[in-house]
Every structure is written in structure tokens, then in C-alpha cells.
Design a protein around this motif. Structure first.
Motif, PDB file in Angstrom:
ATOM      1  N   PRO A  49       1.202  -1.282   0.576  1.00  0.00           N
ATOM      2  CA  PRO A  49      -0.456   0.023   0.215  1.00  0.00           C
ATOM      3  C   PRO A  49       0.920   1.401   0.477  1.00  0.00           C
ATOM      4  O   PRO A  49       0.487   2.176  -0.475  1.00  0.00           O
ATOM      5  N   ALA A  50       1.893   1.293   0.399  1.00  0.00           N
ATOM      6  CA  ALA A  50       3.019   2.266   0.204  1.00  0.00           C
ATOM      7  C   ALA A  50       3.339   2.527  -0.901  1.00  0.00           C
ATOM      8  O   ALA A  50       4.200   4.199  -1.382  1.00  0.00           O
ATOM      9  N   LEU A  51       2.851   1.682  -1.938  1.00  0.00           N
ATOM     10  CA  LEU A  51       3.465   2.411  -3.147  1.00  0.00           C
ATOM     11  C   LEU A  51       1.909   3.339  -3.940  1.00  0.00           C
ATOM     12  O   LEU A  51       2.619   3.550  -4.990  1.00  0.00           O
ATOM     13  N   GLU A  52       1.207   3.079  -3.097  1.00  0.00           N
ATOM     14  CA  GLU A  52      -0.141   3.304  -4.299  1.00  0.00           C
ATOM     15  C   GLU A  52      -0.413   5.017  -4.489  1.00  0.00           C
ATOM     16  O   GLU A  52       0.429   5.587  -3.531  1.00  0.00           O
ATOM     17  N   THR A  59      -6.466   5.214  -8.921  1.00  0.00           N
ATOM     18  CA  THR A  59      -5.013   5.296  -7.861  1.00  0.00           C
ATOM     19  C   THR A  59      -4.230   4.158  -8.608  1.00  0.00           C
ATOM     20  O   THR A  59      -5.102   3.327  -9.294  1.00  0.00           O
ATOM     21  N   PHE A  60      -3.771   4.480  -8.655  1.00  0.00           N
ATOM     22  CA  PHE A  60      -1.843   3.839  -9.778  1.00  0.00           C
ATOM     23  C   PHE A  60      -1.364   3.071  -8.112  1.00  0.00           C
ATOM     24  O   PHE A  60      -0.839   3.314  -6.941  1.00  0.00           O
ATOM     25  N   PRO A  61      -1.409   1.720  -8.324  1.00  0.00           N
ATOM     26  CA  PRO A  61      -0.944   0.473  -7.345  1.00  0.00           C
ATOM     27  C   PRO A  61       0.389   0.699  -6.704  1.00  0.00           C
ATOM     28  O   PRO A  61       0.823   0.434  -6.062  1.00  0.00           O
ATOM     29  N   ARG A 308      12.122  11.374  -6.084  1.00  0.00           N
ATOM     30  CA  ARG A 308      12.806  12.330  -4.628  1.00  0.00           C
ATOM     31  C   ARG A 308      13.237  14.073  -5.722  1.00  0.00           C
ATOM     32  O   ARG A 308      13.477  14.830  -5.225  1.00  0.00           O
ATOM     33  N   ALA A 309      13.355  13.794  -6.977  1.00  0.00           N
ATOM     34  CA  ALA A 309      13.500  14.761  -8.134  1.00  0.00           C
ATOM     35  C   ALA A 309      12.534  15.570  -8.207  1.00  0.00           C
ATOM     36  O   ALA A 309      12.286  16.363  -8.891  1.00  0.00           O
ATOM     37  N   GLY A 310      11.422  14.842  -8.155  1.00  0.00           N
ATOM     38  CA  GLY A 310       9.545  16.147  -8.218  1.00  0.00           C
ATOM     39  C   GLY A 310       8.547  14.470  -8.937  1.00  0.00           C
ATOM     40  O   GLY A 310       7.956  15.154  -9.811  1.00  0.00           O
ATOM     41  N   ALA A 311       9.419  13.555  -9.831  1.00  0.00           N
ATOM     42  CA  ALA A 311       8.573  13.058  -9.854  1.00  0.00           C
ATOM     43  C   ALA A 311       7.584  11.666  -9.388  1.00  0.00           C
ATOM     44  O   ALA A 311       7.694  11.227  -7.981  1.00  0.00           O
ATOM     45  N   SER A 312       5.786  12.253  -9.374  1.00  0.00           N
ATOM     46  CA  SER A 312       4.964  11.225  -9.121  1.00  0.00           C
ATOM     47  C   SER A 312       4.814  10.182  -9.382  1.00  0.00           C
ATOM     48  O   SER A 312       4.082   8.529  -8.796  1.00  0.00           O
ATOM     49  N   LEU A 313       5.403  10.091 -10.199  1.00  0.00           N
ATOM     50  CA  LEU A 313       5.238   8.061 -11.224  1.00  0.00           C
ATOM     51  C   LEU A 313       6.878   8.364 -12.237  1.00  0.00           C
ATOM     52  O   LEU A 313       7.033   9.238 -12.481  1.00  0.00           O
ATOM     53  N   VAL A 314       6.942   6.932 -12.718  1.00  0.00           N
ATOM     54  CA  VAL A 314       7.721   7.107 -13.215  1.00  0.00           C
ATOM     55  C   VAL A 314       8.314   6.159 -14.019  1.00  0.00           C
ATOM     56  O   VAL A 314       6.475   5.397 -14.004  1.00  0.00           O
ATOM     57  N   SER A 326      10.349  -9.443 -14.349  1.00  0.00           N
ATOM     58  CA  SER A 326      10.661  -9.041 -12.877  1.00  0.00           C
ATOM     59  C   SER A 326      11.322  -8.031 -12.932  1.00  0.00           C
ATOM     60  O   SER A 326      11.286  -7.675 -11.725  1.00  0.00           O
ATOM     61  N   THR A 327      11.544  -7.042 -13.724  1.00  0.00           N
ATOM     62  CA  THR A 327      11.495  -5.380 -13.635  1.00  0.00           C
ATOM     63  C   THR A 327      10.820  -4.853 -12.560  1.00  0.00           C
ATOM     64  O   THR A 327      11.098  -4.172 -11.788  1.00  0.00           O
ATOM     65  N   ALA A 328       9.191  -4.882 -12.849  1.00  0.00           N
ATOM     66  CA  ALA A 328       8.315  -3.881 -12.057  1.00  0.00           C
ATOM     67  C   ALA A 328       8.602  -4.261 -10.752  1.00  0.00           C
ATOM     68  O   ALA A 328       8.719  -3.580  -9.427  1.00  0.00           O
ATOM     69  N   LYS A 329       8.897  -5.954 -10.271  1.00  0.00           N
ATOM     70  CA  LYS A 329       8.748  -6.580  -9.261  1.00  0.00           C
ATOM     71  C   LYS A 329      10.273  -6.044  -8.702  1.00  0.00           C
ATOM     72  O   LYS A 329       9.632  -6.141  -7.609  1.00  0.00           O
ATOM     73  N   ARG A 330      10.883  -6.022  -8.731  1.00  0.00           N
ATOM     74  CA  ARG A 330      12.946  -5.853  -8.537  1.00  0.00           C
ATOM     75  C   ARG A 330      12.854  -4.475  -8.041  1.00  0.00           C
ATOM     76  O   ARG A 330      12.462  -3.917  -6.894  1.00  0.00           O
ATOM     77  N   ILE A 331      11.832  -3.318  -9.138  1.00  0.00           N
ATOM     78  CA  ILE A 331      11.884  -1.508  -8.608  1.00  0.00           C
ATOM     79  C   ILE A 331      11.211  -1.624  -7.495  1.00  0.00           C
ATOM     80  O   ILE A 331      11.210  -1.487  -6.565  1.00  0.00           O
ATOM     81  N   ASN A 332      10.060  -2.459  -7.505  1.00  0.00           N
ATOM     82  CA  ASN A 332       8.961  -1.912  -6.494  1.00  0.00           C
ATOM     83  C   ASN A 332       9.576  -2.615  -5.180  1.00  0.00           C
ATOM     84  O   ASN A 332       9.107  -1.864  -4.235  1.00  0.00           O
ATOM     85  N   ARG A 333       9.997  -3.559  -5.123  1.00  0.00           N
ATOM     86  CA  ARG A 333      10.609  -4.075  -3.663  1.00  0.00           C
ATOM     87  C   ARG A 333      10.797  -3.354  -3.266  1.00  0.00           C
ATOM     88  O   ARG A 333      11.431  -3.356  -2.022  1.00  0.00           O
TER      89      ARG A 333
END
Ligand SMILES: Cc1cc2nc3c(=O)[nH]c(=O)nc-3n(C[C@H](O)[C@H](O)[C@H](O)COP(=O)(O)O)c2cc1C
Length: 356
Positions: A49-52, A59-61, A308-314, A326-333
Motif C-alpha cells: 500500500p505504501a507504493l500506491e 489510484t496507481f497500485p 525524490r527529484a519531483g516525479a510522482s510516477l516513473v 521481473s523488472t517491475a517487481k524488483r524495482i517495487n520491492r
């Protein structure tokens, strides 16, 4: 060792576009049945939930999306959702089908973890994309639609192109991006001129009964003053955000012999450049204009730096090609761990943390 790290050397023996088409066919097959989709989700999704992120009335998951160009014709949106991405931007979609530039037009710069492309807005056109979205349904994650003009259009026709694609596809979109920053389409006029931009936004505004968020995608090579001029126009029309950045024409600091190919550079060498553009945009707008950060994201650290530079999403494209499913999983974890380390309770708390 992941499965992809074994498959990649084989895939990389194929021409880049052939490997891309093969990858997409595999994803299309994987998304075609409920059990295979569920299996992908089970293997690759990472929920926290912290990533939402709540943005654009949805809501972006998680904040890690697939950038425009990967799924130009909305063929694999469901597979990308199952691979754990937080959103997907389809397109660039043009009004009619277009074959783009001659092949080869996509090149790997392996030594630089980069790619050069001069695809030139190849795509199936808005009617095919619309039928597919109707037949397949929209994905379970937010959907961006990136809209563009035909290569043959003059300045006046271009405005009508944007209007038509917007009219056709905005009903499916959580946000729409006006792409005026592709470095490898023929330009008969100045796409970024204030007059042209104003004419586009005026037209889309008149068309936008449903209040779909509209963003503009900018390139990394513009001088800061023209970026700020564009931001002023974005504010004048009360648009909803900026996507920063598209690919670059610069070849500074590269090692790969393939750097000779003309086209737009993406991947690692773009990372710091695009983060700098994000930072200056966020500073100029006091963090009040949402920014989608893109360019060289391939790890939690690189995603976090943009946040941290100001992007709400990447978003990412090249990192996905190099790092695999597995890119998204690795980055999100990794992002979850970085937020916790730094005492942020959510991604939203970390947006712009590096700004003065
Ligand atoms: C092969 C390829 C095709 C692309 N096509 C588009 C496109 O149609 N529209 C667009 O706005 N950006 C397009 N892009 C740019 C990406 O969306 C992104 O802005 C850029 O690649 C930087 O991100 P990356 O370093 O993660 O790849 C394309 C990029 C690549 C590599």
C-alpha cells in the motif's frame, strides 16, 4: 540467476526489433487465458500500500509504468499489468496506420545499456487500437494514451490529427499525452512553437467534455528557457502534467560503436539528464504540476532518484528490455525498502524530497 538472464543472450543474437516482436507475441499469448495471466501475476506482482499513488482521479497500485513505444497498439496491456507494472502508456497512436521508417531502425548499445531507435511512429492507427481496447477490455491498471500526428501532416493537419485520436481514444484513457518531442519523425515545421502548442491545447480543451487529464511529453535536449516557456503554456491551459523525457539526439559519453546510428537515444546514458530536467521542472513549478519521470530507469535506486527529484510516477522502456519480466517487481520491492529506510510512509511523501 533469473530465467531471463539465461534467455537474454539468445534474444540479443536476434535483431532488436525481431526480439521485441517475439517478446510481444509471447506476452500476447500469456495474457490470452485467465490461468496464464494469473500465473504471471502470482510470479511477478509485488503489492505494498505504501507504493500506491493517487493521481489524475485514479489510484496507481505502484509508481512504475511502461513508457510509450513498448505497446504502441495496445496489444499486451493485460500482460504488462500481470507483470506488476503500476500503469501502461500505449502509443504513440496516430489517426491512420503508418509503417514508420525503413528497418533496421532499432539498435542495442549493449556497452552503454542503451538503445537507439528511429521507428518513426509506426503503428496500426487509432481505429485498430480502439477495436482492440473494446475487444480485450482495458487493463486492471491505469492506462495512458500517447497521441501523435501523421508524419505527412502539415501544421494545420497535425492539430486535426491530435483532435481525432483524442476524440477516439480518450474514453479509454486515465490520462492522455500529447507527444511533441519525437526526435525521429520528419518535421516540416516547429512542433514545439508556442503558437502550435496553443492551437493543439485549445482544440483538445474544446473536445475534452469528460475532463480527461492531458499531459505533454518533452525531450531532454531543449534549453531550460524553452522548457519553462512550455510549462507556462501548460499552466495557461490548466493542463495536468508533463512527461519528462523522450529520447535524446546526444551521443555524449557513449562507448558502443552503434552510437553512429541516427535516432533517439534511450536507457542508462539518459538517466541523469532526464532526472535533471525533472528537478528543474519541479523547482520551476514549486512541485505543483505532476511529473511522470522517464529515462534510464532500471532499478529501485534510479526510480527513487526521479521520485525524490519531483516525479510522482516513473516509466521505463529500455530498462525492461535489459532486465526482463521481473523488472517491475524488483524495482517495487526495492522502492518499498528505500521508503522504509528513509522514514517515508508512502511514495507520495518522497516526491520532491530532494528539492530545496
Ligand atoms: C523503440 C522505442 C520506441 C519508442 N516509441 C515512442 C513513442 O512512440 N512515443 C513516445 O512518446 N515515446 C517513445 N519512446 C520513448 C520512450 O517512451 C521513453 O521516453 C524513452 O525511451 C526513455 O525511457 P527509457 O530510457 O526507459 O527507454 C520510444 C522508445 C523506444 C526505445
Amino acid at each position: 540467476m533469473t530465467l531471463y538472464s539465461r534467455v537474454r543472450p539468445l534474444a540479443f543474437t536476434l535483431p532488436a526489433e525481431t526480439a521485441h516482436d517475439l517478446g510481444k507475441r509471447t506476452l500476447r499469448a500469456a495474457q490470452s487465458t485467465r490461468p496464464t495471466r494469473a500465473a504471471l501475476s502470482y510470479a511477478y506482482r509485488y503489492d505494498d500500500p505504501a507504493l500506491e499513488v493517487d493521481l489524475f482521479d485514479t489510484t496507481f497500485p505502484n509508481p512504475v509504468g511502461v513508457a510509450a513505444g513498448f505497446d504502441k497498439n495496445a496489444e499486451v496491456t493485460h500482460a504488462l499489468a500481470a507483470l506488476g507494472f503500476g500503469f501502461v502508456e500505449i502509443g504513440t497512436v496516430t489517426p491512420y496506420p503508418q509503417s514508420g521508417n525503413d528497418r533496421p531502425r532499432l539498435f542495442r548499445l549493449r556497452e552503454d545499456e542503451a538503445m537507439v531507435n528511429r521507428m518513426g511512429f509506426n503503428g496500426q492507427g487509432m481505429e485498430r487500437v480502439k477495436s482492440r481496447l473494446e475487444a480485450d477490455g482495458t487493463p486492471s491498471i491505469p492506462l495512458g494514451v500517447n497521441v501523435g500526428k501523421m508524419n505527412s501532416s502539415d501544421e494545420r493537419e497535425a492539430i486535426e490529427d491530435y483532435r481525432r485520436v483524442f476524440d477516439r481514444l480518450s474514453p479509454f484513457a486515465d490520462y492522455v499525452v500529447v507527444n511533441v518531442s519525437c526526435p525521429n519523425t520528419p518535421e516540416e515545421f516547429d512542433e514545439g512553437s508556442p503558437e502550435h502548442l496553443r492551437a493543439i491545447f485549445e482544440t483538445l480543451e474544446a473536445e475534452n467534455d469528460r475532463d480527461v487529464p492531458i499531459l505533454v511529453k518533452i525531450g531532454p535536449d531543449e534549453p531550460e528557457e524553452s522548457v519553462f516557456d512550455l510549462v507556462d503554456i501548460v499552466r495557461e491551459f490548466d493542463l495536468d502534467g508533463i512527461v519528462a523525457t523522450n529520447t535524446s539526439t546526444s551521443r555524449e559519453g557513449l562507448d558502443s560503436p552503434r552510437q553512429e546510428e541516427w535516432g533517439g537515444l534511450s536507457g542508462k546514458p539518459l538517466e541523469d539528464r532526464s532526472t535533471a530536467v525533472i528537478r528543474s521542472l519541479a523547482e520551476y513549478t514549486d512541485g505543483e504540476l505532476p511529473i511522470i519521470g522517464v529515462g534510464g530507469v532500471d532499478s529501485a535506486e534510479s526510480a527513487y532518484a526521479k521520485i525524490r527529484a519531483g516525479a510522482s510516477l516513473v516509466q521505463l522502456y529500455t530498462g525492461f528490455v535489459y532486465e526482463g519480466p521481473s523488472t517491475a517487481k524488483r524495482i517495487n520491492r526495492g522502492l518499498s525498502a528505500l521508503l522504509e529506510r528513509d522514514g517515508f510512509s508512502s511514495v507520495e511523501d518522497a516526491v520532491g524530497a530532494d528539492l530545496e
